[in-house]
Design a protein around this motif. Structure first.
Motif, mmCIF file in Angstrom:
data_model
loop_
_atom_site.group_PDB
_atom_site.id
_atom_site.type_symbol
_atom_site.label_atom_id
_atom_site.label_comp_id
_atom_site.label_asym_id
_atom_site.label_seq_id
_atom_site.Cartn_x
_atom_site.Cartn_y
_atom_site.Cartn_z
ATOM 1 N N ASP A 1 -0.499 46.264 124.801
ATOM 2 C CA ASP A 1 -0.651 47.285 123.958
ATOM 3 C C ASP A 1 -1.847 46.934 122.787
ATOM 4 O O ASP A 1 -2.061 45.960 122.588
ATOM 5 N N VAL A 2 -2.971 47.802 122.921
ATOM 6 C CA VAL A 2 -4.026 47.390 122.081
ATOM 7 C C VAL A 2 -3.727 47.257 120.579
ATOM 8 O O VAL A 2 -4.373 46.255 120.033
ATOM 9 N N ARG A 3 -2.534 47.701 120.171
ATOM 10 C CA ARG A 3 -2.097 47.446 118.804
ATOM 11 C C ARG A 3 -1.630 46.019 118.620
ATOM 12 O O ARG A 3 -1.794 45.043 117.612
ATOM 13 N N ASP A 4 -0.837 45.464 119.644
ATOM 14 C CA ASP A 4 -0.636 43.945 119.743
ATOM 15 C C ASP A 4 -1.685 43.083 119.940
ATOM 16 O O ASP A 4 -1.877 42.176 119.085
ATOM 17 N N VAL A 5 -2.736 43.548 120.767
ATOM 18 C CA VAL A 5 -3.930 42.577 121.050
ATOM 19 C C VAL A 5 -4.528 42.468 119.608
ATOM 20 O O VAL A 5 -5.094 41.267 119.195
ATOM 21 N N ALA A 6 -4.962 43.576 119.029
ATOM 22 C CA ALA A 6 -5.697 43.465 117.539
ATOM 23 C C ALA A 6 -4.678 42.808 116.791
ATOM 24 O O ALA A 6 -5.622 41.945 115.836
ATOM 25 N N LEU A 7 -3.534 43.018 116.504
ATOM 26 C CA LEU A 7 -2.841 42.081 115.422
ATOM 27 C C LEU A 7 -2.985 40.753 115.924
ATOM 28 O O LEU A 7 -2.916 39.803 114.872
ATOM 29 N N ALA A 8 -2.934 40.184 117.394
ATOM 30 C CA ALA A 8 -2.956 38.870 117.307
ATOM 31 C C ALA A 8 -4.239 38.374 116.971
ATOM 32 O O ALA A 8 -4.290 37.044 116.604
ATOM 33 N N HIS A 9 -5.423 39.033 117.271
ATOM 34 C CA HIS A 9 -6.648 38.500 116.458
ATOM 35 C C HIS A 9 -6.478 38.313 115.218
ATOM 36 O O HIS A 9 -6.952 37.570 114.553
ATOM 37 N N VAL A 10 -5.757 39.418 114.472
ATOM 38 C CA VAL A 10 -5.637 39.248 113.135
ATOM 39 C C VAL A 10 -4.859 38.029 112.422
ATOM 40 O O VAL A 10 -5.117 37.229 111.641
ATOM 41 N N LYS A 11 -3.676 37.843 113.303
ATOM 42 C CA LYS A 11 -2.711 36.619 113.060
ATOM 43 C C LYS A 11 -3.435 35.519 113.048
ATOM 44 O O LYS A 11 -3.281 34.377 112.669
ATOM 45 N N ALA A 12 -4.278 35.322 114.423
ATOM 46 C CA ALA A 12 -5.122 34.195 114.716
ATOM 47 C C ALA A 12 -5.930 33.794 113.553
ATOM 48 O O ALA A 12 -6.177 32.630 113.282
ATOM 49 N N LEU A 13 -6.703 34.576 112.844
ATOM 50 C CA LEU A 13 -7.574 34.399 111.930
ATOM 51 C C LEU A 13 -7.038 33.992 110.519
ATOM 52 O O LEU A 13 -7.380 33.434 109.582
#
Length: 324
Positions: free
Chosen positions: A228-240
């Protein structure tokens, strides 16, 4: 609000995943500097400017992957850079000029600016499962794919898998550059991304769902994996946001069969039947039955959206935007 006062540059911000990253960053209180090829192209920018808090905390910058120094202005003064800009298509006239150069040179262009700008603390590059899975020896059902698995560039080239080659070479170049220059780099490797779109037009991965709705099986496969695109986007944000985050992160969904997909889509299209092309047997196309380890990305606090929910939300969004 996690982002209080922090400034993040997102490259290729009008893209599918990037638009969601921008949306989440704004929701979390960050100031976002978004690069696009043409800030005056409303088809590419209106959906970004319409996001919550965009008026206060979003600024658009013009940048081109192949122009050296093109990202200087946007990255200057940023704490974190998220580099998502890269061509995504499977049909190319000139693989080197259309895919490989923008991916590899574009990534190095962005990273070169990042080491010049002293405020930049971390860089996150969006790669792909295409940089993980493309190799000569097939994955069997007992094989485990994880962050140590890399695609083989010579196999990609031989098989003319230009997208996989562009992603593999760009990721490789990024790691070498980061190591040589002491850059805090994180790489995200998402699989086939579905879920609601923010941009007005179809992108490559959501078009796969449109094909399935039309009864076509775009990859001639009995199995798919969606994330899911929302999971992918959140993973980017959590990584930063996570100081201990490091290295690569595989973000991929569980195996679903064509009939699982059909079941979900039939809620909307009761007569749907997806063409089952029997000729696939001999080419061993069911390559997706390997195991994927997603423990690392889960450690960032990512809980995966069920595939049915992602597919349902994709269809609802496509209907709403009159794209199906």
């Amino acid at each position: 609000m996690n982002g209080g006062g922090k400034v993040v540059c997102v490259t290729g911000a009008s893209g599918y995943i990037a638009s969601w990253i921008v949306k989440l960053l704004l929701l979390r209180g960050y100031t976002v500097r978004a690069t696009v090829r043409d800030p005056k192209d409303q088809k590419k920018t209106d959906h970004l400017l319409a996001l919550d808090s965009a008026k206060e905390r979003l600024k658009l910058f013009k940048a081109n992957l192949l122009e050296e120094g093109s990202f200087d202005h946007a990255i200057d003064g940023c704490d974190i850079v998220v580099h998502t800009a890269s061509p995504v298509t499977l049909t190319v006239a000139d693989p080197q000029a259309d895919m490989i150069d923008p991916a590899v040179k574009g990534t190095l262009n962005v990273l070169k600016t990042c080491i010049k700008v002293s405020s930049v603390k971390r860089v996150i590059v969006t790669s792909s499962m295409a940089a993980v899975l493309a190799r000569g020896s097939r994955f069997g059902p007992n094989d485990l794919v994880d962050e140590t698995t890399f695609s083989d560039p010579s196999f990609c080239e031989k098989q003319k898998k230009w997208y996989a080659l562009s992603k593999t070479l760009a990721e490789d170049a990024a790691w070498k550059f980061a190591k040589a220059n002491g850059l805090d780099l994180i790489v995200m490797n998402p699989g086939l991304v579905v879920g609601p779109i923010l941009q007005p037009s179809l992108n490559f991965s959501v078009e796969v769902v449109v094909d399935l709705i039309k009864g076509k099986d775009p990859f001639n496969s009995k199995h798919y994996r969606f994330v899911d695109v929302r999971d992918v986007a959140l993973a980017h944000v959590k990584a930063l946001e996570t100081p201990s985050a490091n290295g690569r992160y595989i973000i991929d969904g569980p195996l679903v069969t064509l009939s699982d997909i059909e079941k979900v889509l039939r809620e909307f299209y009761p007569d749907l039947s997806i063409a089952d092309d029997k000729n696939n047997e001999d080419i061993g196309i069911d390559l997706v039955t390997y195991k994927v380890c997603v423990e690392k990305v889960k450690s960032l606090g990512i809980e995966f959206t069920p595939t049915e929910t992602s597919l349902r939300d994709t269809v609802l969004c496509l209907k709403e935007k009159c794209l199906v």
